[in-house]
Design an enzyme around this catalytic site. Structure first.
Site, PDB file in Angstrom:
ATOM      1  N   LYS A  75     -18.802  -5.657   1.584  1.00 16.92           N
ATOM      2  CA  LYS A  75     -19.808  -4.881   0.861  1.00 16.92           C
ATOM      3  C   LYS A  75     -21.120  -5.641   0.850  1.00 16.92           C
ATOM      4  O   LYS A  75     -21.136  -6.875   0.764  1.00 16.92           O
ATOM      5  CB  LYS A  75     -19.331  -4.621  -0.572  1.00 16.92           C
ATOM      6  CG  LYS A  75     -18.109  -3.707  -0.608  1.00 16.92           C
ATOM      7  CD  LYS A  75     -17.414  -3.712  -1.956  1.00 16.92           C
ATOM      8  CE  LYS A  75     -16.120  -2.913  -1.871  1.00 16.92           C
ATOM      9  NZ  LYS A  75     -15.246  -3.165  -3.023  1.00 16.92           N
ATOM     10  N   LEU A 104     -10.347  10.413   7.589  1.00 15.85           N
ATOM     11  CA  LEU A 104     -11.571  11.023   7.072  1.00 15.85           C
ATOM     12  C   LEU A 104     -12.748  10.433   7.851  1.00 15.85           C
ATOM     13  O   LEU A 104     -12.911   9.214   7.926  1.00 15.85           O
ATOM     14  CB  LEU A 104     -11.716  10.748   5.574  1.00 15.85           C
ATOM     15  CG  LEU A 104     -10.544  11.211   4.690  1.00 15.85           C
ATOM     16  CD1 LEU A 104     -10.756  10.807   3.235  1.00 15.85           C
ATOM     17  CD2 LEU A 104     -10.342  12.718   4.789  1.00 15.85           C
ATOM     18  N   ARG A 126      -7.598  -6.878  -9.852  1.00 18.44           N
ATOM     19  CA  ARG A 126      -8.399  -8.072 -10.160  1.00 18.44           C
ATOM     20  C   ARG A 126      -9.781  -7.641 -10.637  1.00 18.44           C
ATOM     21  O   ARG A 126     -10.156  -6.466 -10.523  1.00 18.44           O
ATOM     22  CB  ARG A 126      -8.576  -8.913  -8.887  1.00 18.44           C
ATOM     23  CG  ARG A 126      -9.302  -8.140  -7.798  1.00 18.44           C
ATOM     24  CD  ARG A 126      -9.786  -9.006  -6.656  1.00 18.44           C
ATOM     25  NE  ARG A 126     -10.651  -8.272  -5.756  1.00 18.44           N
ATOM     26  CZ  ARG A 126     -10.242  -7.493  -4.760  1.00 18.44           C
ATOM     27  NH1 ARG A 126      -8.972  -7.351  -4.517  1.00 18.44           N
ATOM     28  NH2 ARG A 126     -11.115  -6.856  -4.002  1.00 18.44           N
ATOM     29  N   LYS A 145       0.819  -1.226   0.000  1.00 14.68           N
ATOM     30  CA  LYS A 145       0.000   0.000   0.000  1.00 14.68           C
ATOM     31  C   LYS A 145       0.849   1.272   0.000  1.00 14.68           C
ATOM     32  O   LYS A 145       0.405   2.309  -0.509  1.00 14.68           O
ATOM     33  CB  LYS A 145      -0.964  -0.016   1.186  1.00 14.68           C
ATOM     34  CG  LYS A 145      -1.844  -1.274   1.269  1.00 14.68           C
ATOM     35  CD  LYS A 145      -2.656  -1.523   0.012  1.00 14.68           C
ATOM     36  CE  LYS A 145      -3.091  -2.973  -0.103  1.00 14.68           C
ATOM     37  NZ  LYS A 145      -3.728  -3.304  -1.387  1.00 14.68           N
ATOM     38  N   ASN A 188      -7.042  -2.282  -6.642  1.00 16.97           N
ATOM     39  CA  ASN A 188      -7.204  -3.733  -6.708  1.00 16.97           C
ATOM     40  C   ASN A 188      -6.898  -4.203  -8.120  1.00 16.97           C
ATOM     41  O   ASN A 188      -7.459  -3.695  -9.087  1.00 16.97           O
ATOM     42  CB  ASN A 188      -8.628  -4.132  -6.336  1.00 16.97           C
ATOM     43  CG  ASN A 188      -8.980  -3.681  -4.937  1.00 16.97           C
ATOM     44  OD1 ASN A 188      -8.159  -3.759  -4.034  1.00 16.97           O
ATOM     45  ND2 ASN A 188     -10.183  -3.174  -4.765  1.00 16.97           N
ATOM     46  N   GLU A 241      -2.089   8.507   7.657  1.00 14.68           N
ATOM     47  CA  GLU A 241      -2.926   9.383   6.832  1.00 14.68           C
ATOM     48  C   GLU A 241      -3.850  10.216   7.712  1.00 14.68           C
ATOM     49  O   GLU A 241      -4.193   9.798   8.818  1.00 14.68           O
ATOM     50  CB  GLU A 241      -3.839   8.533   5.910  1.00 14.68           C
ATOM     51  CG  GLU A 241      -3.142   7.927   4.731  1.00 14.68           C
ATOM     52  CD  GLU A 241      -4.093   7.115   3.849  1.00 14.68           C
ATOM     53  OE1 GLU A 241      -5.231   6.847   4.263  1.00 14.68           O
ATOM     54  OE2 GLU A 241      -3.663   6.757   2.745  1.00 14.68           O
ATOM     55  N   HIS A 247     -17.205   5.338  -0.181  1.00 16.13           N
ATOM     56  CA  HIS A 247     -16.236   4.511  -0.899  1.00 16.13           C
ATOM     57  C   HIS A 247     -16.666   4.494  -2.369  1.00 16.13           C
ATOM     58  O   HIS A 247     -17.698   3.924  -2.710  1.00 16.13           O
ATOM     59  CB  HIS A 247     -16.233   3.090  -0.327  1.00 16.13           C
ATOM     60  CG  HIS A 247     -15.413   2.105  -1.120  1.00 16.13           C
ATOM     61  ND1 HIS A 247     -14.448   1.327  -0.560  1.00 16.13           N
ATOM     62  CD2 HIS A 247     -15.428   1.791  -2.434  1.00 16.13           C
ATOM     63  CE1 HIS A 247     -13.904   0.566  -1.499  1.00 16.13           C
ATOM     64  NE2 HIS A 247     -14.485   0.834  -2.647  1.00 16.13           N
TER      65      HIS A 247
END
Ligand code: MV4
Length: 449
Positions: A238, A204, A292, A117, A290, A201, A209
């Site tokens: 999700k 937020l 994929r 990342k 991602n 970071e 998303h």
């Protein structure tokens, strides 16, 4: 060169999805399956099937040698990994290519970059994607962490470089906790991923998303296929996804989509990719990419008319993208409900025998599922058993049709979250598209009393 026979290195609805795309292209399929999946629908439909091991994924769906040998023995010239399992395993992708088998996925080097990342964020920044303010790379000592956090301002979030999908994150509200949270995040990351590297970071508080679907041919041509809003999630799973996002204007889509597509051109990206952003107060902030095909890809297919799996296979076969950016149009609205075999209140998995199954149907209703009456849902894998994808001319029409489809759908013998989806599609905030990544968990808590 031409692909004639694809090994499907996956199970469930995505294995069936890949089989369907392949057969529509006149390509044969080989299913590899564990002993627990011998009766799966995609195994029945595939041209050939090879049992590669016991139920435990580590010994079957994650077993490099077993899968590559099956491909060799069955004469496959390509492997499609689906999502999860080996889909983002660069070493596996390299082995596949070393055996002269086409890897239906991104270049291994890009899987490596985006899997880290810190590297991903650095690369995204260099490619012109907007980033969440934060550390410039890894943060190794607490003194450095304190300095960065005070510069960007609290609250901050500490993330594991090898994490992703929400694992190994710590929110830090004030300076007195930064040192202990950094060391906690580091040791948890070390235990979970074998890598203690963390970065920092700005946190937020209430974002959405939103992710852009991209596609590259590996030679510098790339397109975007618009965004999906995946804010409705529980514990990083999700639950419902939609395209387009209710908060993104056509101008914003065109602008941000073009930034994403240009980034993929500059990388020479190959295959399907998803660029994930947090969106807050009208601004996009890159978090991850991602490498994929994703579970929710059908909502993009519904509003663009592009078959994304067909596109993946074409690209792996050395063909160009079948659609140019200027010819892509976004039309109407699509929503996907993930149907899981689980208790709709406790979320405990509910495997077992399906005694009756009636999928929804009718105009603009798609059900991607390997379910059938008499099928036994094994307890070893993910609880998602079907995806219900509904299209409408506009968001309201889509929701009315989705409610109708959910009324029709029947799964008996196991518990499912269909009742949860029915309830969700009557919530005022959902109807208004007024939700963030926190909405679903807060609603579920309020629903309990
Ligand atoms: C964040 C965040 C708030 N601020 N980063 C979670 C999964 C991983 N992909 C990134 N995640 C988050 N990163 C900053 N700077 C909140 C989350 C987050 C989240 C993101 C997307 C979808 C659902 C989420 C649920 C909780 C937290």
């Amino acid at each position: 060169m031409a692909i004639n026979r694809i090994l499907i290195a996956n199970r469930g609805e995505i294995a069936l999805r890949i089989h369907r795309a392949a057969h529509e292209m006149g390509i044969e399929t080989v299913a590899v399956h564990s002993t627990a999946d011998a009766d799966a629908m995609h195994v029945r439909l595939a041209d050939h099937a090879v049992c590669i091991g016991p139920p435990a994924a580590a010994e079957s769906y994650l077993n490099h040698a077993a899968i590559i040998s099956a491909a060799e023995v069955a004469g496959c010239d390509a492997i499609h990994p689906g999502y999860g399992f080996l889909s983002e395993n660069a070493r596996f992708a390299e082995k596949v290519e070393a055996h002269d088998i086409a890897w239906i996925g991104p270049k291994p080097e890009h899987i490596v970059t985006m899997g880290d990342k810190v590297q991903a964020k650095k690369t995204a920044g260099e490619l012109g994607l907007p980033l969440v303010p934060g550390s410039d790379g890894a943060v190794s000592d607490p003194e450095e962490g304190r300095k960065i956090a005070s510069e960007i301002g609290y609250p901050v979030i500490i993330k594991a470089a090898s994490g992703g999908g929400g694992r190994g994150m710590k929110v830090c509200e004030s300076e007195d906790k930064i040192e202990s949270l950094m060391s906690q995040a580091g040791s948890e990351a070390k235990a979970a991923f074998g890598d203690a590297t963390v970065y920092i970071e700005k946190y937020l508080g209430n974002p959405r998303h939103i992710e852009f679907q991209v596609f590259g041919d590996g030679n510098g041509n790339a397109i975007h296929l618009g965004e999906r809003d995946c804010s409705l999630q529980r514990r990083h799973q999700k639950v419902l996804e939609e395209a387009p996002s209710p908060v993104i204007s056509d101008e914003e889509r065109e602008r941000m989509g073009e930034v994403c597509a240009q980034a993929m051109r500059d990388m020479g990206y190959r295959g399907a990719g998803t660029i994930e952003f947090l969106w807050e107060d009208g601004e996009f902030y890159f978090i991850e990419m991602n490498t994929r095909l994703q579970v929710e890809h059908p909502v993009t297919e519904a509003i663009t008319g592009v078959d994304l799996v067909r596109e993946q296979i074409r690209i792996a076969d050395g063909k160009p993208l079948s659609v140019a950016q200027k010819d892509l149009e976004f039309r109407g609205h699509a929503i996907e409900c993930r149907i899981n075999a689980e208790d709709p209140f406790t979320f405990a998995p509910s495997p077992g025998k399906v005694t009756y199954y009636h999928p929804a149907g009718g105009m603009h209703v798609r059900v991607d599922s390997g379910l059938y009456a008499g099928y036994s849902i094994p307890p070893y894998y993910d609880s998602m058993i079907a995806k219900l994808i509904v299209y409408g001319r506009d968001r309201e029409g889509c929701i009315m049709r989705l409610r109708r489809a959910l009324e029709e759908m029947v799964v008996e013998g196991v518990k499912t979250n269909i009742p949860l989806h029915r309830e969700l599609l009557h919530q005022k905030d959902v109807l208004h598209g007024d939700y963030s990544i926190k909405w679903l968990e807060e609603w579920l808590e309020s629903r309990e009393d």
